[in-house]
Design an enzyme around this catalytic site. Sequence first.
Site, PDB file in Angstrom:
ATOM      1  N   ALA A 288       0.810  -1.215   0.000  1.00  0.00           N
ATOM      2  CA  ALA A 288       0.000   0.000   0.000  1.00  0.00           C
ATOM      3  C   ALA A 288       0.845   1.268   0.000  1.00  0.00           C
ATOM      4  O   ALA A 288       0.326   2.356  -0.230  1.00  0.00           O
ATOM      5  CB  ALA A 288      -0.945   0.005   1.207  1.00  0.00           C
TER       6      ALA A 288
ATOM      7  N   ALA B 146      11.715   2.021   0.673  1.00  0.00           N
ATOM      8  CA  ALA B 146      11.312   0.814  -0.054  1.00  0.00           C
ATOM      9  C   ALA B 146       9.798   0.672  -0.102  1.00  0.00           C
ATOM     10  O   ALA B 146       9.225   0.290  -1.128  1.00  0.00           O
ATOM     11  CB  ALA B 146      11.940  -0.425   0.597  1.00  0.00           C
TER      12      ALA B 146
ATOM     13  N   GLU C  83       8.553   2.068  18.971  1.00  0.00           N
ATOM     14  CA  GLU C  83       8.597   1.205  17.787  1.00  0.00           C
ATOM     15  C   GLU C  83       9.107  -0.199  18.087  1.00  0.00           C
ATOM     16  O   GLU C  83       9.421  -0.969  17.184  1.00  0.00           O
ATOM     17  CB  GLU C  83       9.461   1.861  16.714  1.00  0.00           C
ATOM     18  CG  GLU C  83       8.943   3.220  16.252  1.00  0.00           C
ATOM     19  CD  GLU C  83       7.722   3.116  15.352  1.00  0.00           C
ATOM     20  OE1 GLU C  83       7.742   2.334  14.384  1.00  0.00           O
ATOM     21  OE2 GLU C  83       6.735   3.835  15.616  1.00  0.00           O
TER      22      GLU C  83
ATOM     23  N   HIS D  89      14.056   3.237  11.195  1.00  0.00           N
ATOM     24  CA  HIS D  89      14.311   2.521  12.441  1.00  0.00           C
ATOM     25  C   HIS D  89      15.814   2.291  12.583  1.00  0.00           C
ATOM     26  O   HIS D  89      16.536   2.202  11.584  1.00  0.00           O
ATOM     27  CB  HIS D  89      13.614   1.146  12.462  1.00  0.00           C
ATOM     28  CG  HIS D  89      12.127   1.214  12.571  1.00  0.00           C
ATOM     29  ND1 HIS D  89      11.289   0.410  11.830  1.00  0.00           N
ATOM     30  CD2 HIS D  89      11.320   1.982  13.339  1.00  0.00           C
ATOM     31  CE1 HIS D  89      10.036   0.687  12.140  1.00  0.00           C
ATOM     32  NE2 HIS D  89      10.025   1.635  13.050  1.00  0.00           N
TER      33      HIS D  89
ATOM     34  N   CYS E 183      13.565  -7.203  10.243  1.00  0.00           N
ATOM     35  CA  CYS E 183      12.209  -6.713  10.506  1.00  0.00           C
ATOM     36  C   CYS E 183      11.250  -7.865  10.786  1.00  0.00           C
ATOM     37  O   CYS E 183      10.253  -7.697  11.486  1.00  0.00           O
ATOM     38  CB  CYS E 183      11.683  -5.922   9.308  1.00  0.00           C
ATOM     39  SG  CYS E 183      12.386  -4.275   9.132  1.00  0.00           S
TER      40      CYS E 183
END
Length: 448
Positions: A21, A29, A176, A252, A371
């Site tokens: 999305a 990215a 986060e 991050h 991730c």
Amino acid sequence: MSTRHFEVNFDGLVGPTHNYAGLSFGNVASLSNAKASSSPRSAAKQGLAKMEALHDMGMVQGVFAPHERPNIDVLRRLGFTGNDGDVLYKAATQAPEIYQAVCSASSMWTANAATVSPGADTADGKVHFTPANLTNKFHRSLEPMTSGRILQSMFANPRYFEHHLHLPDNEHFGDEGAANHTRLCSNYGNAGVEIFTFGRYAFDSSQPAPTKFPARQTYEASRAIARLHGLNDENTVYLQQNPDVIDQGVFHNDVIAVGNRNVLFYHEQAFLDTEAKLAEIQQKFGDEKVHFICVKTSEVSVADAVQTYLFNTQLLSMPDGSMAIIAPTECQENPRVSAYLDELVQRNTPIQKVHYFDVKQSMRNGGGPACLRLRVALNDDELAAVNPAVIMSDGLFVRLNDWVDKHYREELSVNDLRDPQLLTESRSALDELTQILKLGSVYPFQID
């Protein structure tokens, strides 16, 4: 027999509505692949293949369930009414930006699910979990309650595990999760140094901060997590990201640095006040040497690091005592990054090997190998108290692949997400998954 200690990686299983999305401002990215067609089946199988490969290498590997998407409950809270099909149609036609956000596949990046402190570091000797509130992005702020329920189902024994509510849903306490948290230690069972990396001070605007992209983690959130987890100041370091690299797409810390045991692998532009902070880490670590492996800009640019996710790699201690990097194939395909890694493993450092994995479906959505996983340091007793159904095995690998083949579509476009049949397919898949992983009722459609 002496107690053994492990770092277990719990990888996020890609969900049946995996899509691009392009929602994450600051994630280069993610934005560059916005609205391209995705392959949920390929994405899930790529993730499972990596989990099984690490299991085959002798690592203890776990599975973290995906979230339900589209998030119908949130759409109803925002005023869309009718049956589920009506809600989807109205949201998609009247508020497409909101609709795309509640369809986000971002929960696959389990590094953002929570911050975890092992029992060796905490005042009460328990493993502590705090789900990340992810307040900086609307589509990610929908995750903490479900992440919390999944974590509580995986780590249910109160003798060993302590669960906290996520921090207040406010930008001042933007958190986060493990993507901005690193732990160094001489051994997984020993007390370590927990490093909280933050992007800005919420209550002091005079301090350095990025100007182009948002700093998602605040100093105040990091301090709050440390308090909740009962950490000792003598074993905790607060390290600020360089605002300039945030403005270059380093949203991050795990896009610019990664640590494991006695190694911190980082880019020279990663932090502010680097020399003093590395000295603090070494002093708090103790007598054993910390290997600070600094990648110079002349060796790998920030742009190349972001494009290949050189630092969004997994740095693992293998069963034979060596250390290996688990890297996306994008690192292998970039001549400068590939040359750097070839040279790195020849040096006199603990890192001796690089293993490349194809996780392109995740990379195109803005997340690499690091991730995809939440790291949890456990001893024998704690591991035995984990829900055994979420621990990877040859049998679970086969069963989950069969489950993906049964429920996942090969290709998915953004327009497909408004199809009520897809919602029905997805709920059927997730309901079956909670039985496979023995999670109980963790999704809103199972609870309501």
